[in-house]
Write a protein that holds these residues in place. Structure first.
Motif, PDB file in Angstrom:
ATOM      1  N   SER A   1       8.415 -12.292  -2.293  1.00  0.00           N
ATOM      2  CA  SER A   1       7.669 -12.049  -3.462  1.00  0.00           C
ATOM      3  C   SER A   1       6.479 -11.373  -3.460  1.00  0.00           C
ATOM      4  CB  SER A   1       7.791 -13.501  -4.445  1.00  0.00           C
ATOM      5  OG  SER A   1       6.931 -13.116  -5.589  1.00  0.00           O
ATOM      6  N   GLY A   2       5.673 -12.436  -2.534  1.00  0.00           N
ATOM      7  CA  GLY A   2       4.101 -11.853  -2.562  1.00  0.00           C
ATOM      8  C   GLY A   2       3.756 -10.556  -2.010  1.00  0.00           C
ATOM      9  N   VAL A   3       4.464 -10.092  -0.642  1.00  0.00           N
ATOM     10  CA  VAL A   3       4.054  -8.836  -0.160  1.00  0.00           C
ATOM     11  C   VAL A   3       4.781  -7.839  -1.030  1.00  0.00           C
ATOM     12  CG1 VAL A   3       4.358  -7.562   2.095  1.00  0.00           C
ATOM     13  CG2 VAL A   3       3.665  -9.836   2.118  1.00  0.00           C
ATOM     14  N   PRO A   4       6.062  -8.098  -1.470  1.00  0.00           N
ATOM     15  CA  PRO A   4       6.789  -6.968  -2.176  1.00  0.00           C
ATOM     16  C   PRO A   4       6.006  -6.493  -3.278  1.00  0.00           C
ATOM     17  CG  PRO A   4       8.499  -8.409  -1.287  1.00  0.00           C
ATOM     18  CD  PRO A   4       7.147  -8.912  -0.961  1.00  0.00           C
ATOM     19  N   ASN A   5       5.393  -7.501  -4.115  1.00  0.00           N
ATOM     20  CA  ASN A   5       4.733  -7.235  -5.205  1.00  0.00           C
ATOM     21  C   ASN A   5       3.427  -6.490  -5.054  1.00  0.00           C
ATOM     22  OD1 ASN A   5       6.363  -8.077  -7.506  1.00  0.00           O
ATOM     23  ND2 ASN A   5       5.793 -10.151  -7.022  1.00  0.00           N
ATOM     24  N   ALA A   6       2.916  -6.975  -3.974  1.00  0.00           N
ATOM     25  CA  ALA A   6       1.374  -6.379  -3.414  1.00  0.00           C
ATOM     26  C   ALA A   6       1.834  -4.829  -3.163  1.00  0.00           C
ATOM     27  CB  ALA A   6       0.936  -7.076  -2.244  1.00  0.00           C
ATOM     28  N   ILE A   7       2.923  -4.690  -2.419  1.00  0.00           N
ATOM     29  CA  ILE A   7       3.312  -3.199  -1.898  1.00  0.00           C
ATOM     30  C   ILE A   7       3.428  -2.410  -3.405  1.00  0.00           C
ATOM     31  CG2 ILE A   7       5.312  -1.738  -0.968  1.00  0.00           C
ATOM     32  CD1 ILE A   7       5.304  -3.868   1.235  1.00  0.00           C
ATOM     33  N   ARG A   8       4.080  -2.937  -4.335  1.00  0.00           N
ATOM     34  CA  ARG A   8       4.445  -2.266  -5.507  1.00  0.00           C
ATOM     35  C   ARG A   8       2.935  -1.854  -6.212  1.00  0.00           C
ATOM     36  NH1 ARG A   8       7.585  -5.026 -10.657  1.00  0.00           N
ATOM     37  NH2 ARG A   8       7.589  -3.239 -11.851  1.00  0.00           N
ATOM     38  N   VAL A   9       2.266  -2.718  -6.104  1.00  0.00           N
ATOM     39  CA  VAL A   9       0.834  -2.270  -6.663  1.00  0.00           C
ATOM     40  C   VAL A   9       0.169  -1.409  -6.049  1.00  0.00           C
ATOM     41  CG1 VAL A   9      -1.385  -3.417  -7.288  1.00  0.00           C
ATOM     42  CG2 VAL A   9       0.588  -4.717  -7.957  1.00  0.00           C
ATOM     43  N   GLY A  10       0.116  -1.600  -4.506  1.00  0.00           N
ATOM     44  CA  GLY A  10      -0.388  -0.909  -3.651  1.00  0.00           C
ATOM     45  C   GLY A  10       0.074   0.686  -3.790  1.00  0.00           C
ATOM     46  N   LEU A  11       1.185   0.980  -3.966  1.00  0.00           N
ATOM     47  CA  LEU A  11       1.851   2.203  -4.114  1.00  0.00           C
ATOM     48  C   LEU A  11       1.501   2.989  -5.501  1.00  0.00           C
ATOM     49  CD1 LEU A  11       5.527   1.610  -2.637  1.00  0.00           C
ATOM     50  CD2 LEU A  11       3.412   2.993  -1.420  1.00  0.00           C
ATOM     51  N   GLU A  12       1.363   1.929  -6.603  1.00  0.00           N
ATOM     52  CA  GLU A  12       0.811   2.433  -7.801  1.00  0.00           C
ATOM     53  C   GLU A  12      -0.723   3.039  -7.659  1.00  0.00           C
ATOM     54  OE1 GLU A  12       1.634  -0.902 -10.268  1.00  0.00           O
ATOM     55  OE2 GLU A  12       3.915  -0.487 -10.493  1.00  0.00           O
ATOM     56  N   MET A  13      -1.380   2.102  -6.902  1.00  0.00           N
ATOM     57  CA  MET A  13      -2.758   2.500  -6.808  1.00  0.00           C
ATOM     58  C   MET A  13      -2.924   3.828  -5.892  1.00  0.00           C
ATOM     59  SD  MET A  13      -4.572  -1.193  -6.077  1.00  0.00           S
ATOM     60  CE  MET A  13      -6.203  -0.636  -6.308  1.00  0.00           C
ATOM     61  N   LYS A  14      -1.998   3.810  -4.859  1.00  0.00           N
ATOM     62  CA  LYS A  14      -2.109   4.984  -4.135  1.00  0.00           C
ATOM     63  C   LYS A  14      -1.831   6.354  -4.808  1.00  0.00           C
ATOM     64  CE  LYS A  14      -0.754   6.796   0.331  1.00  0.00           C
ATOM     65  NZ  LYS A  14       0.262   6.291   1.463  1.00  0.00           N
ATOM     66  N   ALA A  15      -0.586   6.000  -5.777  1.00  0.00           N
ATOM     67  CA  ALA A  15      -0.478   7.341  -6.547  1.00  0.00           C
ATOM     68  C   ALA A  15      -1.618   7.678  -7.604  1.00  0.00           C
ATOM     69  CB  ALA A  15       0.972   6.842  -7.388  1.00  0.00           C
ATOM     70  N   ALA A  16      -2.472   6.720  -7.943  1.00  0.00           N
ATOM     71  CA  ALA A  16      -3.668   6.936  -8.890  1.00  0.00           C
ATOM     72  C   ALA A  16      -4.846   7.405  -8.233  1.00  0.00           C
ATOM     73  CB  ALA A  16      -3.713   5.878  -9.681  1.00  0.00           C
ATOM     74  N   GLY A  17      -4.582   7.587  -6.896  1.00  0.00           N
ATOM     75  CA  GLY A  17      -5.872   7.890  -6.072  1.00  0.00           C
ATOM     76  C   GLY A  17      -6.676   6.727  -5.803  1.00  0.00           C
ATOM     77  N   GLN A  18      -6.129   5.532  -5.828  1.00  0.00           N
ATOM     78  CA  GLN A  18      -6.925   4.061  -5.392  1.00  0.00           C
ATOM     79  C   GLN A  18      -6.283   3.820  -4.255  1.00  0.00           C
ATOM     80  OE1 GLN A  18      -6.273   2.063  -9.238  1.00  0.00           O
ATOM     81  NE2 GLN A  18      -8.052   2.721 -10.149  1.00  0.00           N
ATOM     82  N   SER A  19      -6.912   2.494  -3.894  1.00  0.00           N
ATOM     83  CA  SER A  19      -6.277   2.054  -2.586  1.00  0.00           C
ATOM     84  C   SER A  19      -6.389   0.482  -2.597  1.00  0.00           C
ATOM     85  CB  SER A  19      -7.113   2.571  -1.368  1.00  0.00           C
ATOM     86  OG  SER A  19      -8.284   2.085  -1.339  1.00  0.00           O
ATOM     87  N   LEU A  20      -5.345  -0.105  -2.462  1.00  0.00           N
ATOM     88  CA  LEU A  20      -5.354  -1.569  -2.065  1.00  0.00           C
ATOM     89  C   LEU A  20      -6.134  -1.926  -0.756  1.00  0.00           C
ATOM     90  CD1 LEU A  20      -3.977  -4.338  -2.744  1.00  0.00           C
ATOM     91  CD2 LEU A  20      -2.236  -3.999  -1.545  1.00  0.00           C
ATOM     92  N   LYS A  21      -7.067  -2.841  -1.153  1.00  0.00           N
ATOM     93  CA  LYS A  21      -8.072  -3.017   0.145  1.00  0.00           C
ATOM     94  C   LYS A  21      -7.318  -4.038   1.033  1.00  0.00           C
ATOM     95  CE  LYS A  21     -12.607  -4.693   1.275  1.00  0.00           C
ATOM     96  NZ  LYS A  21     -13.866  -5.203   0.789  1.00  0.00           N
TER      97      LYS A  21
END
Length: 501
Positions: free
Chosen positions: A262-282
């Protein structure tokens, strides 16, 4: 401004910090300090000049050294030492002290000399960390508070250093860092704030303690608790909300329900969305479970998703031993949040500094004094002393405890010998010599400009770089040579033999 003006300006600046402001600590003392003061006063000997040493006898946590810390509190305490009318009223209510003694306290101020090793100095057993000289009533009064300040922060700074050095053995992530996160597990508010200060001195890069960060300009770090995740309908929505609040510093706690499912897959989902928006998951943080296994699996999952830059932070009852053990298992951890076992120094919760009389005025002479015990380790080194550190080619080779009046010529060979096993001897040549004790108060006047914690932290790095890895290692460290000078050794033996006679 001259040094005295700068020193006063600096301590006034420190006194305005939230951790010091509006605090009055004159009665932060044991009752027997006041009863002894009163006894000296009644006997007319309260102005007798004495010398006391503050030192410890055994390195904590199996370490090979201690990092001296807490001098800032000592300076602030002595600088502001005065009995208020409320203090005097309370002491009067005890029915133990005469009015002429209370009148003496009303006009009390510290007029003595304090010499100390600067904070961040590497020190060893039996070396004076502080040397205090002055009228016995004044020197006696400050004992308990000064011991409390030095004992606590020196212990926590040393424990922090052990943890930081364990984290630095991370060959996969050589920039691995430690964040102090112990506020909620500390013994009280002062232990939390000054413990965070000491942890930063020891090498931590940040603290979760906002008051400590504010007071000492320490970087502050923190994300969210499990309750944040639980308060949302789903883990993904919790992550999304945190991302929206902190798009430039998104760190997600991934172990509320299930790290890998749950935790890592959801973090990856958010991280990819951030990457697409020009942001980055720290980063993601793992706070429970098998940290070695979970971090390795999480690292692989992040890498496979194209998020190799996302760091992994670990917490959960860590110390130098668990960190080293996790690293031997190949844990993929970039930063460590360490709380309870650091802020309390859980495995060795006290340092054991002592404050002992070593010289006293008789007539116009300052005579050495010695404490003798059935335990040889508790026999003190008499006389007014200094601590000299000897360097050969830039490396610390030995410390010499010597009488204050002794003079050495580094161009001449110097024979050192073990203070107990005197057959162990060596000759040091072509050395440089550093005197560790520096004047802090002279005649009651502050003459030492207090450094910032950033400067103290840098001093720790410089100091430790001069010592061999054998002295610095955690397990069975090499015993660094701390010897007595020949005149001091002779004095000690003479006093011991005189006592036997």
């Amino acid at each position: 401004m001259d040094i005295k003006e700068r020193a006063r300006a600096r301590v006034e600046e420190i006194g305005a910090l939230p951790v010091y402001r509006d605090r009055h600590l004159t009665l932060l003392t044991d009752l027997y300090q006041l009863t002894m003061m009163y006894g000296h006063f009644r006997a007319g000997r309260h102005e007798t000049r004495v010398v006391f040493d503050l030192f410890y006898r055994k390195n904590p946590c199996g370490n090979g050294y201690v990092i001296a810390a807490g001098l800032e509190q000592v300076v602030w305490y002595i600088y502001n030492l005065a009995f208020s009318e409320d203090d005097l009223a309370y002491l009067r209510s005890l029915g133990m002290f005469s009015e002429d003694f209370l009148s003496y306290l009303r006009h009390f101020r510290f007029r003595g000399d304090v010499y100390a090793v600067p904070e961040g100095t590497v020190v060893f057993p039996n070396e004076p960390i502080l040397r205090v000289e002055g009228p016995i009533a004044e020197v006696q009064l400050i004992e308990s508070a000064v011991l409390a300040f030095i004992n606590h922060q020196s212990l926590i700074a040393t424990k922090a250093r052990r943890i930081v050095e364990a984290a630095r053995t991370n060959v996969r992530h050589p920039g691995s860092t430690v964040i102090e996160m112990g506020l909620r597990r500390s013994q009280n508010a002062d232990a939390a704030v000054f413990g965070a200060r000491a942890a930063f001195i020891g090498g931590c890069v940040a603290t979760s303690n906002v008051l400590a960060a504010q007071s000492y300009n320490i970087p502050v770090a923190g994300t969210q608790a499990h309750s944040w995740i639980q308060s949302f309908p789903s883990e993904y929505e919790a992550f999304q909300a945190y991302r929206a609040a902190f798009p430039d510093n998104t760190v997600l706690l991934v172990d509320t329900y299930d790290v890998l499912r749950s935790g890592v897959p959801n973090a990856i989902r958010v991280g990819l969305e951030m990457k697409a928006a020009g942001q980055s998951l720290k980063a993601i943080r793992i706070d429970s479970g098998d940290l070695a296994y979970l971090s390795k699996r999480a690292r692989q999952m992040l890498n496979d998703a194209g998020l190799a830059d996302v760091q992994i932070i670990a917490s959960s009852d860590l110390d130098e031993y668990t960190i080293r053990d996790l690293l031997t298992q190949g844990a993929e951890i970039d930063a460590w949040g360490v709380g309870t076992r650091l802020i309390t120094s859980e495995d060795c919760p006290s340092l054991g500094c002592v404050y002992k009389l070593v010289a006293q005025q008789f007539g116009d002479r300052m005579e050495p004094r010695i404490k003798i015990s059935e335990n040889p380790n508790k026999i003190t080194n008499p006389g007014k002393k200094k601590v000299l550190r000897l360097y050969v080619n830039g490396s610390a080779t030995a410390d010499l405890i010597a009488l204050d009046e002794e003079v050495y010529d580094p161009s001449e060979p110097l024979e050192l010998f073990h203070p107990i096993h005197t057959y162990k001897r060596k000759v040091v040549q072509n050395y440089e010599m550093e005197e560790l004790l520096r004047p802090v108060f002279v005649g009651g006047e502050l003459v030492y400009e207090l450094p910032t914690v950033q400067e103290i932290q840098a001093r720790v790095e410089t100091q430790l770089s001069a010592f061999s890895s054998e002295v610095r290692r955690h397990l069975n460290p090499h015993e660094y040579h701390v010897d007595l000078s020949k005149p001091l050794w002779d004095l000690k033996q003479r006093l011991l033999h005189e006592w036997r006679r």
